[in-house]
Design an enzyme around this catalytic site. Structure first.
Site, PDB file in Angstrom:
ATOM      1  N   ALA A  68     -15.474 -33.025 -54.607  1.00 28.34           N
ATOM      2  CA  ALA A  68     -16.338 -33.127 -55.294  1.00 28.34           C
ATOM      3  C   ALA A  68     -17.349 -34.880 -55.002  1.00 28.34           C
ATOM      4  O   ALA A  68     -16.923 -35.273 -56.370  1.00 28.34           O
ATOM      5  CB  ALA A  68     -15.855 -33.251 -57.037  1.00 28.34           C
ATOM      6  N   GLY A  90     -18.309 -40.216 -62.672  1.00 27.23           N
ATOM      7  CA  GLY A  90     -17.339 -39.272 -61.574  1.00 27.23           C
ATOM      8  C   GLY A  90     -17.945 -37.969 -62.158  1.00 27.23           C
ATOM      9  O   GLY A  90     -18.570 -38.063 -62.807  1.00 27.23           O
ATOM     10  N   ASN A  91     -16.753 -36.897 -62.108  1.00 25.36           N
ATOM     11  CA  ASN A  91     -16.781 -35.785 -62.327  1.00 25.36           C
ATOM     12  C   ASN A  91     -15.641 -35.014 -62.808  1.00 25.36           C
ATOM     13  O   ASN A  91     -14.175 -35.981 -62.107  1.00 25.36           O
ATOM     14  CB  ASN A  91     -17.522 -34.779 -61.560  1.00 25.36           C
ATOM     15  CG  ASN A  91     -16.821 -35.282 -59.898  1.00 25.36           C
ATOM     16  OD1 ASN A  91     -15.408 -34.313 -59.300  1.00 25.36           O
ATOM     17  ND2 ASN A  91     -17.491 -35.540 -58.807  1.00 25.36           N
ATOM     18  N   ARG A  92     -15.559 -33.584 -63.088  1.00 26.68           N
ATOM     19  CA  ARG A  92     -14.188 -33.887 -63.929  1.00 26.68           C
ATOM     20  C   ARG A  92     -12.831 -32.733 -62.623  1.00 26.68           C
ATOM     21  O   ARG A  92     -12.400 -32.389 -62.933  1.00 26.68           O
ATOM     22  CB  ARG A  92     -14.553 -31.833 -64.571  1.00 26.68           C
ATOM     23  CG  ARG A  92     -15.032 -32.561 -65.825  1.00 26.68           C
ATOM     24  CD  ARG A  92     -14.547 -31.800 -67.703  1.00 26.68           C
ATOM     25  NE  ARG A  92     -14.273 -30.800 -66.749  1.00 26.68           N
ATOM     26  CZ  ARG A  92     -15.668 -29.731 -67.039  1.00 26.68           C
ATOM     27  NH1 ARG A  92     -16.736 -29.995 -66.992  1.00 26.68           N
ATOM     28  NH2 ARG A  92     -14.938 -28.242 -66.374  1.00 26.68           N
TER      29      ARG A  92
END
Ligand code: C5P
Length: 410
Positions: free
Chosen positions: A275, A208-210
């Site tokens: 994102a 995943g990402n932030r």
């Protein structure tokens, strides 16, 4: 007289800055607004209700139980106002509003407010910076209220710090500009992607990402406020759904792709703030992966949703907006993306500012211009993006594809 025809309820909490509310009421009226005043019991200790009765020609409401009001004054006032402006908003008042209390005339009016709600905090710096206040303000903002200030300056006790109430002129400016474009997107259908995507490795792990989704949700909230019909295709986020938005929850990039591709041509505007993970694991392992020695992860590319919409759209959406998170050559990279992905506008932001925080620093890049904006709240940036979208809706930079084809020589 740019507040002509607007009805504004000014609500006073009990703080020293209550005296400035007198000037605020005058200023709002000078700009054409009709104003009514509601005060907490504490506020009446700082300024007299009679002052406001004299200014507005209507009694200031101070008491839910007053016998001279026929009916329910809080319901009537909440319905009447195009906006409720709480100035000064004290620490206590902010806390009571956050917890949904309705045990005085001001809070009950706030609970019934039909229009936009503004809090103008005023308190000692330590009260403003107190974690309870900061968390309350975050909650109120997420629910759609606008918090104006406070600013850094001299405080009541002579210290200098962050906590000073905005000046009446500045409050009136902010309220005016906010109300000026309420409803300017009425009837516009807006699809927004938001949040991260999670690419499953096994039943419990993912890549995943932030991204928190705050930028996309702020755009959704502002578009709703401006009258748009809003659908959010949302990756996994921990955010309340803006009132009135339809949410299509997804996890992976492929699910987001499917959700967007099956509905984008029903929207006037598509804004891709998500994102999206560029890669996913080649395979999702059915059972939890056991630990062992080192392991190699093989990844494959995910579909590029923005580029697919850019390539496949015919008439709808009229305006396609993408984001570009860059660490260098911001404008150049954004211009490249505008062309490669067939977008009408790219919001280019520096990776160092935007991700995860409350503010963002962006440059808006379209076919003919690049406008660097100062760092601002995500809500304010959302409005700037929507202003530009509105201009593009009125003056499309791109010919609808069917027209371009029809016009082309055989
Ligand atoms: O190419 P890059 O990831 O920098 O492009 C960012 C823009 O493209 C964002 O608007 C993002 O939502 C969108 N995007 C997408 N699908 C992907 C990757 C990015 O829609 N697979």
């Amino acid at each position: 007289m740019s507040l002509q025809g607007k009805r504004i309820v000014v609500g006073l909490g009990g703080g020293i800055a209550a005296f400035k509310a007198v000037q605020l009421v005058r200023e709002l009226m000078r700009r054409g607004a009709e104003v009514r005043v509601v005060m907490t019991e504490a506020a009446t200790r700082f300024v007299g209700p009679i002052t406001f009765a004299g200014l507005t020609g209507k009694p200031a409401v101070t008491d839910l139980w007053a016998e001279d009001y026929a009916g329910e004054v809080h319901v009537e006032l909440g319905e009447w106002g195009d906006a409720v402006v709480i100035a000064p908003a004290t620490m206590n008042l902010i806390a009571r509003a956050t917890s949904g209390q309705a045990n005085d005339a001001l809070l009950a009016t706030l609970a019934c407010a039909r229009g936009d709600v503004f809090f103008v905090p005023s308190m000692h710096q330590r009260m403003w910076l107190h974690p309870a206040t900061q968390s309350n303000v975050r909650v109120l903002t997420e629910r759609g209220a606008v918090v104006l200030g406070p600013v850094n300056g001299p405080l009541a006790n002579g210290e200098v710090g962050e906590g000073r109430m905005l000046e009446p002129d500045d409050i009136a400016d902010a309220v005016e500009s906010h109300l000026a474009h309420s409803d300017d997107l009425a009837g516009t259908r807006v699809l927004i992607t938001a949040g991260p995507t999670h690419e499953a490795l096994d039943p419990v792990r993912f890549l995943g990402n932030r991204s928190t989704g705050r930028m996309g949700y702020a755009i959704a909230a502002q578009a709703l406020r401006r009258g748009a019909e809003v659908t959010i295709v949302s990756g996994p986020v921990q955010l309340p759904v803006p009132t009135g938005a339809e949410v299509v929850p997804v996890r992976s990039a492929r699910q987001m792709h499917e959700a967007v591709m099956s509905r984008f041509d029903r929207f006037d505007v598509v804004i891709m703030a998500a994102a999206v993970a560029d890669y996913r694991p080649v395979q999702r392992v059915a059972q939890k992966i056991k630990k062992g020695g080192s392991m190699k992860l093989e990844l494959v590319r995910n579909p590029d949703i923005l580029a697919d919409v850019g390539a496949k759209r015919v008439q709808q959406p009229s305006v396609l907006v993408g984001f570009a998170l860059e660490t260098e050559n911001l404008e150049q990279a954004a211009r490249g993306k505008l062309e490669q992905k067939g977008a009408d506008l790219i919001v280019a932001n520096e990776a160092s500012v935007g991700l995860g925080g409350d503010s963002n620093c962006a440059t808006l890049v379209d076919a003919t211009s690049a406008s660097p904006l100062p760092e601002m709240s995500k809500r304010a940036l959302a409005d700037q993006i929507l202003d530009r979208v509105r201009t593009l809706l009125k003056n499309p930079s791109r010919k609808p594809r069917h027209e371009a084809k029809r016009g082309a020589p055989n």
